[in-house]
Design an enzyme around this catalytic site. Structure first.
Site, PDB file in Angstrom:
ATOM      1  N   CYS A  41       6.478  20.919  -8.928  1.00 41.21           N
ATOM      2  CA  CYS A  41       6.283  20.756 -10.369  1.00 41.21           C
ATOM      3  C   CYS A  41       5.076  21.544 -10.876  1.00 41.21           C
ATOM      4  O   CYS A  41       4.143  21.861 -10.116  1.00 41.21           O
ATOM      5  CB  CYS A  41       6.043  19.287 -10.701  1.00 41.21           C
ATOM      6  SG  CYS A  41       7.418  18.206 -10.308  1.00 41.21           S
ATOM      7  N   GLU A  53       2.609  20.496 -12.759  1.00 42.13           N
ATOM      8  CA  GLU A  53       1.333  19.769 -12.661  1.00 42.13           C
ATOM      9  C   GLU A  53       0.696  19.962 -11.283  1.00 42.13           C
ATOM     10  O   GLU A  53      -0.498  20.225 -11.157  1.00 42.13           O
ATOM     11  CB  GLU A  53       1.530  18.270 -12.885  1.00 42.13           C
ATOM     12  CG  GLU A  53       2.094  17.900 -14.236  1.00 42.13           C
ATOM     13  CD  GLU A  53       3.615  17.846 -14.234  1.00 42.13           C
ATOM     14  OE1 GLU A  53       4.266  18.739 -13.646  1.00 42.13           O
ATOM     15  OE2 GLU A  53       4.150  16.908 -14.841  1.00 42.13           O
ATOM     16  N   CYS A  76       6.001  13.384 -12.750  1.00 43.84           N
ATOM     17  CA  CYS A  76       6.782  12.576 -11.806  1.00 43.84           C
ATOM     18  C   CYS A  76       5.848  11.804 -10.872  1.00 43.84           C
ATOM     19  O   CYS A  76       4.633  12.032 -10.841  1.00 43.84           O
ATOM     20  CB  CYS A  76       7.731  13.472 -11.010  1.00 43.84           C
ATOM     21  SG  CYS A  76       6.914  14.406  -9.692  1.00 43.84           S
ATOM     22  N   CYS A  94       3.668  13.876  -8.431  1.00 43.23           N
ATOM     23  CA  CYS A  94       2.543  14.521  -9.127  1.00 43.23           C
ATOM     24  C   CYS A  94       1.442  13.506  -9.434  1.00 43.23           C
ATOM     25  O   CYS A  94       0.260  13.802  -9.323  1.00 43.23           O
ATOM     26  CB  CYS A  94       3.005  15.191 -10.415  1.00 43.23           C
ATOM     27  SG  CYS A  94       3.895  16.731 -10.102  1.00 43.23           S
TER      28      CYS A  94
HETATM   29  N1  THU Z   1       9.219  19.069 -13.427  1.00 41.10           N
HETATM   30  C1  THU Z   1       7.901  19.390 -13.585  1.00 41.10           C
HETATM   31  O1  THU Z   1       7.492  20.531 -13.342  1.00 41.10           O
HETATM   32  N2  THU Z   1       7.064  18.428 -14.005  1.00 41.10           N
HETATM   33  C2  THU Z   1       7.439  17.175 -14.366  1.00 41.10           C
HETATM   34  O2  THU Z   1       6.615  16.407 -14.807  1.00 41.10           O
HETATM   35  C3  THU Z   1       8.824  16.749 -14.211  1.00 41.10           C
HETATM   36  C4  THU Z   1       9.751  17.755 -13.653  1.00 41.10           C
HETATM   37  C5  THU Z   1      10.146  20.131 -13.039  1.00 41.10           C
HETATM   38  C6  THU Z   1      10.775  20.010 -11.706  1.00 41.10           C
HETATM   39  C7  THU Z   1      12.030  20.840 -11.912  1.00 41.10           C
HETATM   40  O3  THU Z   1      11.722  22.205 -11.711  1.00 41.10           O
HETATM   41  C8  THU Z   1      12.376  20.651 -13.362  1.00 41.10           C
HETATM   42  O4  THU Z   1      11.202  20.151 -13.984  1.00 41.10           O
HETATM   43  C9  THU Z   1      13.517  19.690 -13.619  1.00 41.10           C
HETATM   44  O5  THU Z   1      13.318  18.485 -12.974  1.00 41.10           O
END
Ligand code: THU
Length: 137
Positions: A57, A59, A90, A93
């Site tokens: 992710c 973050e 999530c 994170c």
């Molecule tokens: N994702 C993030 O980068 N941060 C979040 O807080 C939630 C999800 C990304 C993971 C994936 O690449 C995409 O969002 C869809 O889940």
């Protein structure tokens, strides 16, 4: 810089970070930015993989970018996506944020791109975190 100025700057930096998102599988681009205790702003974006579970992710990548550059504490975080303001960090994170935040009162700004900014803290998102301290008892 006032708290509001820092918030706005971090959100701006997170949008910049989002431009580098590699998200061809979900088409959900995320950007993040943290203010390091060293006064430097570190950006991150989500980076996906054809082996989906390897995705990291935005973050976590912002925090890891900070650590890679020798700074181990952040004092504020912004995360942006084109989703709703509820597109919050999530669970994985949140654990990483708890490890490297200055305190559980460290502010987090979640911006869905629809004008609203949800302002919260690491501690509100991650109550009763498992911390390094716990393994040293
Ligand atoms: N994702 C993030 O980068 N941060 C979040 O807080 C939630 C999800 C990304 C993971 C994936 O690449 C995409 O969002 C869809 O889940």
């Amino acid at each position: 810089m006032t708290r509001e100025e820092l918030r706005d700057k971090l959100i701006e930096e997170a949008w910049e970070g989002r431009k580098n998102s590699y998200s061809p599988y979900s088409n959900f681009a995320v950007g993040a930015a943290v203010m390091g205790a060293d006064g430097v702003i570190y950006r991150g974006c989500n980076i996906e993989n054809v082996s989906y579970g390897l995705t990291v992710c935005g973050e976590r990548n912002a925090v890891f970018n900070m650590v890679v550059h020798g700074c181990r504490t952040f004092t504020a975080l912004a995360v942006v996506s084109a989703g709703s303001a509820d597109a919050a960090p999530c669970g994985a994170c949140r654990q990483v944020l708890a490890e490297f935040c200055e305190s559980l009162d460290t502010p987090v700004y979640i911006c869905g791109g629809e004008g609203g900014v949800l302002e919260t803290t690491v501690g509100e998102m991650m109550p009763y975190p498992f911390l390094k301290f716990d393994t040293e008892k």
